[in-house]
Motif scaffolding. Structure first.
Motif, short mmCIF file in Angstrom:
data_model
loop_
_atom_site.label_atom_id
_atom_site.label_comp_id
_atom_site.label_asym_id
_atom_site.label_seq_id
_atom_site.Cartn_x
_atom_site.Cartn_y
_atom_site.Cartn_z
N PRO A 108 0.82 -1.21 0.00
CA PRO A 108 0.00 0.00 0.00
C PRO A 108 0.86 1.27 0.00
CG PRO A 108 -0.77 -1.56 1.66
CD PRO A 108 0.55 -2.06 1.17
N ALA A 109 0.30 2.34 -0.53
CA ALA A 109 1.02 3.61 -0.59
C ALA A 109 1.31 4.17 0.79
CB ALA A 109 0.21 4.62 -1.40
N SER A 122 5.97 -12.17 -2.39
CA SER A 122 4.74 -12.72 -1.79
C SER A 122 4.52 -12.26 -0.35
CB SER A 122 4.76 -14.26 -1.84
OG SER A 122 4.92 -14.71 -3.17
N VAL A 123 5.03 -11.09 -0.02
CA VAL A 123 4.80 -10.50 1.30
C VAL A 123 3.54 -9.65 1.24
CG1 VAL A 123 5.66 -8.78 2.95
CG2 VAL A 123 7.20 -10.53 2.03
N VAL A 124 2.73 -9.70 2.30
CA VAL A 124 1.52 -8.89 2.40
C VAL A 124 1.68 -7.94 3.58
CG1 VAL A 124 -0.97 -8.87 2.74
CG2 VAL A 124 0.09 -10.70 1.40
N LEU A 125 1.65 -6.63 3.29
CA LEU A 125 1.76 -5.61 4.32
C LEU A 125 0.46 -4.83 4.40
CD1 LEU A 125 5.35 -4.19 3.67
CD2 LEU A 125 4.66 -6.10 5.14
N GLY A 126 -0.05 -4.62 5.63
CA GLY A 126 -1.25 -3.82 5.82
C GLY A 126 -0.96 -2.33 5.72
N GLU A 127 -2.02 -1.53 5.80
CA GLU A 127 -1.88 -0.08 5.72
C GLU A 127 -1.02 0.43 6.87
OE1 GLU A 127 -2.97 1.89 3.40
OE2 GLU A 127 -4.32 0.56 2.28
N HIS A 128 -0.19 1.44 6.56
CA HIS A 128 0.60 2.18 7.55
C HIS A 128 1.64 1.33 8.26
CE1 HIS A 128 -2.15 5.51 6.88
NE2 HIS A 128 -3.17 4.71 7.14
N THR A 142 3.28 -12.13 6.39
CA THR A 142 2.15 -11.20 6.44
C THR A 142 2.28 -10.33 7.68
OG1 THR A 142 0.69 -12.78 5.31
CG2 THR A 142 -0.36 -11.01 6.56
N ILE A 143 2.09 -9.02 7.51
CA ILE A 143 2.17 -8.08 8.63
C ILE A 143 0.94 -7.19 8.58
CG2 ILE A 143 3.48 -6.20 9.68
CD1 ILE A 143 6.01 -7.44 8.56
N GLY A 144 0.23 -7.10 9.71
CA GLY A 144 -1.02 -6.38 9.77
C GLY A 144 -0.87 -4.87 9.85
N ALA A 145 -1.97 -4.19 9.66
CA ALA A 145 -2.00 -2.73 9.60
C ALA A 145 -1.46 -2.09 10.87
CB ALA A 145 -3.43 -2.26 9.35
N GLY A 146 -0.69 -1.02 10.69
CA GLY A 146 -0.22 -0.23 11.81
C GLY A 146 0.97 -0.80 12.55
N THR A 147 1.47 -1.94 12.16
CA THR A 147 2.63 -2.54 12.83
C THR A 147 3.90 -1.81 12.40
OG1 THR A 147 1.68 -4.70 13.23
CG2 THR A 147 4.06 -4.63 12.92
#
Length: 340
Positions: A108-109, A122-128, A142-147
């Protein structure tokens, strides 16, 4: 920030001047007129008479001296923590990828990736999400948002980290667990560690703490867990929600720790144990058997002069012989009583 503005946001009862300006937090003994402090332990009540703090957070049932502002609440230390968050919020981070970073997955931007960091395929990063300088995120993670990852954090492949976590510098998540089988000639045969590390939401991992991936099953860290610096968590360990573990603790493989536990610094927990919810393990304790009931557990020796320790330990070495002599004396006494 005015003291009445703090109370308006956090609650509590305000005594004193509403427009007292608060700029920082400080201990009672060093606080100044623009500082806020707290009194959590009534035995330090006399410090209220001498502190220069502009405001003090106190518990209910206390009659404080006049001359300054007070916030009366149920839990002064917790309230102090909330004030600290209010006065020192985390800085906002602008998204973007540094030119010296390598990113091989779409992100995400709003994500920030700092210089020298590497985000694999194949890494998934959440917002921020923030990936600190020199940090590495392995493929399939995978890393969730805000981490937020601080500098030089290493996340091995296929790990899962939840939202709003804080991973401090030098932490290593997902390295191989210590798994080997032994040949008859003494050589060690490595057992591939095919599990993952799964970390919940709102978890904090201290600097240089290591969490090993599972051998076949996953190593799991529950929501709200707080881990201090330089902790070792071995493969297949399960830690329940909201447990806090202090620095330099070592937890051996396949141990299960319940929710809301507190583990003191330099404690050691051997493998394959079960620890119930709401257990407190004192600092320096070695846990060698499962704990099935909530409570406080301690197993260590007090500090003493070296000569005293040597003398007392020499007595301990002869306890078996002493016990045998006592049993023999008891038998003789019993025979004597019987004959009389």
């Amino acid at each position: 920030m005015r003291i009445d503005e703090i109370v308006a946001q956090l609650g509590g009862q305000l005594l004193g001047t509403p427009d007292t300006q608060i700029r920082a937090l400080a201990p009672l003994e060093t606080a100044g007129p623009s500082d806020i402090s707290f009194l959590a332990n009534p035995k330090y009540r006399k410090q209220l008479d001498t502190t220069a703090a502009g405001a003090v957070i106190v518990g209910k049932g206390l009659t404080p001296p006049a001359g300054k502002s007070y916030v009366v609440c149920d839990a002064p230390y917790l309230y102090f923590a909330r004030v600290a968050q209010l006065l020192h919020p985390e800085p906002q981070v602008k998204g973007g990828v540094d030119a010296a970073a390598t990113v091989r997955s779409p992100i995400p931007a709003s994500v920030r990736v700092e210089a020298g960091a590497h985000v694999a395929e194949s890494v998934v990063l959440g917002e921020h999400v923030v990936v600190g300088a020199g940090s590495v995120i392995g493929a399939g993670s995978t890393i969730g948002a805000g981490t937020r990852l601080s500098a030089n954090v290493t996340i091995y492949p296929d790990c899962v980290i939840g939202s709003d976590c804080r991973i401090h510098a030098g932490a290593v998540i997902g390295a191989d667990g210590f798994g080997y089988a032994r040949e008859q000639d003494g050589r060690w045969v490595k057992i591939p560690q095919t599990g993952r590390v799964v970390i919940g939401n709102d978890v904090e991992v201290g600097a240089n703490t290591t969490i090993d991936r599972g051998a076949m099953d996953d190593t799991v860290i529950g929501d709200g867990v707080k881990l201090d610096n330089q902790i070792q968590i071995a493969h297949n360990v399960k830690i329940g929600a909201m447990t806090a573990i202090a620095g330099c603790v070592g937890i051996a493989g396949s141990t299960r720790i319940g929710a809301r536990c507190m583990i003191g610094g330099q404690a050691g927990i051997i493998g394959h144990l079960e620890i119930a919810d709401d257990v407190v393990v004192s600092a320096g304790t070695l846990v060698t058997k499962s704990i099935r009931k909530a409570g406080v557990y301690t197993a260590n020796l007090p500090l003493q002069a070296h000569g005293d320790w040597v003398r007392e330990f020499s007595h301990l070495r002869h306890l078996d012989a002493m016990a045998a002599r006592i049993r023999e004396l008891e038998k003789r006494l019993d025979k004597g009583e019987a004959s009389s």
